[in-house]
Design a protein around this motif. Structure first.
Motif, mmCIF file in Angstrom:
data_model
loop_
_atom_site.group_PDB
_atom_site.id
_atom_site.type_symbol
_atom_site.label_atom_id
_atom_site.label_comp_id
_atom_site.label_asym_id
_atom_site.label_seq_id
_atom_site.Cartn_x
_atom_site.Cartn_y
_atom_site.Cartn_z
ATOM 1 N N ASP A 68 0.388 9.123 2.166
ATOM 2 C CA ASP A 68 1.397 9.699 1.272
ATOM 3 C C ASP A 68 2.826 9.468 1.740
ATOM 4 O OD1 ASP A 68 -0.410 10.720 -0.653
ATOM 5 O OD2 ASP A 68 -0.957 12.293 0.779
ATOM 6 N N LYS A 83 12.981 3.015 -6.492
ATOM 7 C CA LYS A 83 11.647 3.585 -6.564
ATOM 8 C C LYS A 83 10.940 3.498 -5.217
ATOM 9 C CE LYS A 83 7.416 3.708 -9.042
ATOM 10 N NZ LYS A 83 6.555 3.410 -10.113
ATOM 11 N N TYR A 85 7.407 3.626 -3.170
ATOM 12 C CA TYR A 85 5.949 3.503 -3.240
ATOM 13 C C TYR A 85 5.376 3.989 -1.920
ATOM 14 C CZ TYR A 85 6.983 0.349 -7.138
ATOM 15 O OH TYR A 85 7.448 -0.177 -8.308
ATOM 16 N N THR A 86 4.448 4.932 -1.981
ATOM 17 C CA THR A 86 3.779 5.353 -0.758
ATOM 18 C C THR A 86 2.750 4.277 -0.385
ATOM 19 O OG1 THR A 86 1.996 6.442 -1.943
ATOM 20 C CG2 THR A 86 3.960 7.775 -1.442
ATOM 21 N N LYS A 88 -0.332 4.679 -0.400
ATOM 22 C CA LYS A 88 -1.387 4.764 -1.427
ATOM 23 C C LYS A 88 -0.971 4.024 -2.698
ATOM 24 C CE LYS A 88 -3.730 9.106 -0.315
ATOM 25 N NZ LYS A 88 -3.562 10.549 -0.516
ATOM 26 N N ASP A 89 0.280 4.255 -3.121
ATOM 27 C CA ASP A 89 0.784 3.567 -4.320
ATOM 28 C C ASP A 89 0.729 2.053 -4.116
ATOM 29 O OD1 ASP A 89 1.509 6.059 -5.353
ATOM 30 O OD2 ASP A 89 3.599 5.875 -4.687
ATOM 31 N N LEU A 90 1.186 1.640 -2.933
ATOM 32 C CA LEU A 90 1.245 0.209 -2.654
ATOM 33 C C LEU A 90 -0.164 -0.390 -2.670
ATOM 34 C CD1 LEU A 90 3.103 -2.154 -1.870
ATOM 35 C CD2 LEU A 90 2.895 -1.470 0.522
ATOM 36 N N ALA A 92 -2.670 0.631 -4.368
ATOM 37 C CA ALA A 92 -3.134 0.516 -5.755
ATOM 38 C C ALA A 92 -2.478 -0.678 -6.452
ATOM 39 C CB ALA A 92 -2.834 1.813 -6.506
ATOM 40 N N GLU A 93 -1.158 -0.826 -6.270
ATOM 41 C CA GLU A 93 -0.449 -1.923 -6.947
ATOM 42 C C GLU A 93 -0.931 -3.291 -6.448
ATOM 43 O OE1 GLU A 93 1.341 -1.757 -9.501
ATOM 44 O OE2 GLU A 93 2.213 0.250 -9.579
#
Ligand code: ATP
Ligand code: MG
Length: 637
Positions: A68, A83, A85-86, A88-90, A92-93
């Motif tokens: 996170d 923006k 990106y955590t 986790k976000d990274l 996913a992307e």
């Protein structure tokens, strides 16, 4: 605690033990069985038998401990977007991008050419390639069709990832027409083009070839793509050198050695600590962007700021020379990496901007890419009140070759010197004509490396082993050493000073002078913002020095008397520092100097114009107006 001297000696004398320890800084899926294979010099293979993945080390392995926390902070003063990106976000992307590339047919070993502005999608694309074992080839987004076409030709990518447009100084620069034209010019055609649409410029899609990232992203929203475990020696990417001295070379890099070199340099050189924020102001189109915007900080578990825009433009698009410092304050940046050329731009701004923000998080500013002149170093170090750490390296080396490793032992810096040889690099100075090693202090020679080259160093030139060997390893007769093509000296304390490129030497009436030394003298004049010195053919003396100066005060241009006065002062200064032989025949005043898109002085182009020759390959040049101005000045003189 080991001293740096011991640390360095171990890296050279017992490389296997040394690098085995460093290799523990990254995750291996399969442990390596051989540390260094130097059986076929100059080709060095690191960590054979081992399997790993750059994307796993940069993203996945942080998920459990810091999923996170911020990983990528994409900031654009061009669009005002910001923006975070955590990890986790990274994760996913990157999987969405990886699944999209796989759906288009990309498999391990395929090349994916990335021609993108500094937006988060570019990072997703690079990491997605690493994830699935595709070889990325990032081309600087500011290049026009010609430069792009030759790179498409050379890399022969299955897919190109691009965007509708970049933006510079608030003006959209449409990429798509440039890309279409480049593909038309290239005999190699990609099967597909994946496009991020930022709504900055209209795009006409080619049916059957062009795809929108938004469509694929939606389709693969929940995609799970496992990391492909690659052999340590599998290719991770290719990247072209800046083209300052000639035709760019396609530098090819491995996977495992690079991961280890970066993890190790983040710890020992950049003092990068997990959970903190790193800010490199470079571009993903350059090696600094690969090593220290994307892979290095992420491998170290740090957040990395990716910045699109000028250093002098605020988030509202209005002029603001403090925008970088505002980001340091906002994201509590602890380590910042930039280039002398950028600092010289900031030097023209109001110095009060350096005091306006809370920069207390910052521990050091690292600068590389060009010689760091003393006035610039002093100005920024006084302004920021943190150590300014010069580091010398090349696209070829992938990470610093000369600097100080404060993470091993606190080492003082010296103005004008990038520092000492980094661990793993067996650096020598050789006499330019005899090839003899220079052992005494303060002798000037060519900076070379004795193999084996360290992890992270280029494997070869893409698809051209012969050019790799012939270009870099055969310039010294009778010896197989890697030439940096830079001059240097080493002082009594072992600190190196870079004196310019081996082809930047001029010969005035039998005296050999480095243009760099003359520039150093001139830049010490308080009224000088920037300077370039080149050697120009002269019937009498062989060559004479010619100086092009950007004055700090632009009022000088319209005042003939002021020009004459400053020219006289500059000549006197050079006389005093280096002697009358080094005195420039003329000092011309200009508002900007020709540079590569990475901000390096293009002396070869200036010299060509001075000698009335064709300026050669200008595809890597930033602003053609600079050369035009020089033509104009010479014509007027
Ligand atoms: P090309 O090899 O295509 O002519 P280039 O050498 O400019 O282009 P890069 O690999 O980007 O391409 O630049 C490396 C060079 O930059 C070094 O060889 C050196 O000349 C210069 N350089 C880099 N860092 C420093 C530094 N800290 N001090 C002095 N010079 C530096
Ligand atoms: Mg070079």
């Amino acid at each position: 605690m080991t001293s740096y001297a011991e640390f360095y000696r171990q890296s050279i004398d017992q490389p296997d033990a040394f690098w085995t320890e460093q290799a523990a800084l990254v995750d291996w899926f399969t442990p390596f069985t051989r540390v260094c294979n130097d059986d076929n010099p100059p080709f060095t293979r690191w960590f054979e038998g081992g399997q790993t993945n750059l994307c796993h080390n940069a993203v996945d392995r942080h998920l459990a401990s810091r999923g996170d926390q911020a990983a990528l902070i994409a900031v654009s003063s061009e669009t005002g977007q910001e923006k975070t990106y955590t990890f986790k976000d990274l994760h996913a992307e990157v999987q969405r991008m990886a699944a999209s590339l796989q759906a288009i047919g990309v498999v391990k070993g395929d090349r994916v050419l990335i021609y993108m502005p500094m937006i988060a999608e570019a990072a997703f694309a690079m990491l997605a390639c690493a994830r699935i074992g595709a070889v990325h080839c990032v081309v600087f987004g500011g290049f026009a069709s010609g430069s792009l076409a030759s790179r498409i030709e050379d890399a022969s990518p299955r897919v190109i990832v691009s965007a509708d447009a970049g933006s510079r100084g608030g003006k959209a620069l449409a990429y798509k027409p440039l890309l279409d034209e480049a593909i038309r010019l290239s005999s190699h055609k990609p099967e597909a083009v994946l496009l991020a649409d930022r709504a900055l410029a209209p795009m006409t899609l080619v049916p059957g070839r062009d795809l929108l990232w938004a469509d694929l992203r939606a389709k693969y929203m929940n995609a799970q793509v496992l990391c492909e475990w690659l052999d340590s020696t599998d290719i991770s990417y290719t990247i072209y050198t800046s083209g300052t001295t000639g035709k760019p070379k396609g530098v090819q890099r491995d996977t495992g050695g690079y991961a280890v070199a970066l993890a190790s340099s983040m710890k020992h050189i950049f003092d990068g600590r997990a959970g903190e924020t790193y800010f490199a102001t470079s571009d993903i189109g350059w090696v600094v962007g690969h090593s220290y915007i994307i892979y290095g900080p992420l491998i170290a578990g740090m957040a990395s700021i990716m910045y699109e825009g000028l250093p002098t433009q605020g988030m509202d698009g209005q002029p603001n020379g403090g925008v970088w410092w505002s980001l340091v304050e906002k994201y509590k940046v602890t380590a910042m990496f930039s280039a002398p050329t950028a600092v010289r731009v900031l030097k023209k701004q109001d110095p009060a901007l350096l005091k306006k923000y809370d920069l207390s998080s910052l521990r050091a500013l690292y600068l590389a890419g060009e010689p760091l002149d003393e006035p610039t170093a002093r100005w920024i170090s006084e302004g920021l009140n943190v150590p300014i750490i010069d580091n010398y390296w090349q696209t070829e080396t992938g990470w610093p070759l000369l600097t100080v490793a404060n993470g091993v032992e606190a080492t003082p810096s010296k103005f004008g010197s990038p520092g000492v040889p980094m661990y793993g690099y067996n650096v020598k100075l050789l006499h330019e004509s005899t090839g003899e090693e220079l052992l005494l202090p303060n002798e000037k020679g060519v900076v070379v490396l004795v193999g084996p080259t360290p992890p992270g160093f280029m494997q070869t030139i893409w698809r051209d082993d012969a050019r790799f060997v012939n270009t870099y390893w055969k310039s010294v007769p009778g010896k197989m050493v890697y030439s940096t093509f830079d001059w240097g000296i080493r002082d009594e304390d072992g600190y190196y000073f870079i004196l310019g490129r081996t082809d930047d030497v001029i010969n005035v009436a039998g005296h050999r002078l480095g243009t760099r030394e003359i520039e150093e003298s001139i830049s010490g004049h308080a009224s000088v913002a920037e300077v370039a010195v080149v050697g120009v053919a002269d019937a009498l003396k062989g060559q004479v020095a010619m100086a092009f100066v950007v004055p700090r005060d632009s009022g000088v241009f319209n005042d003939a008397a002021a020009c004459l006065k400053l020219e006289g002062e500059i000549m006197k200064r050079v006389d005093g520092d280096l002697g009358a032989v080094a005195r420039p025949a003329r000092v011309h005043f200009v508002s900007l100097l020709p540079k590569t898109r990475s901000g390096k002085l293009l002396r070869r182009a200036i010299q060509a114009v001075c000698e009335g020759r064709d300026a050669g390959d200008l595809t890597t040049m930033d602003d053609p107006a600079a050369l035009q101005q020089i033509r104009h000045r010479l014509g007027a003189a």
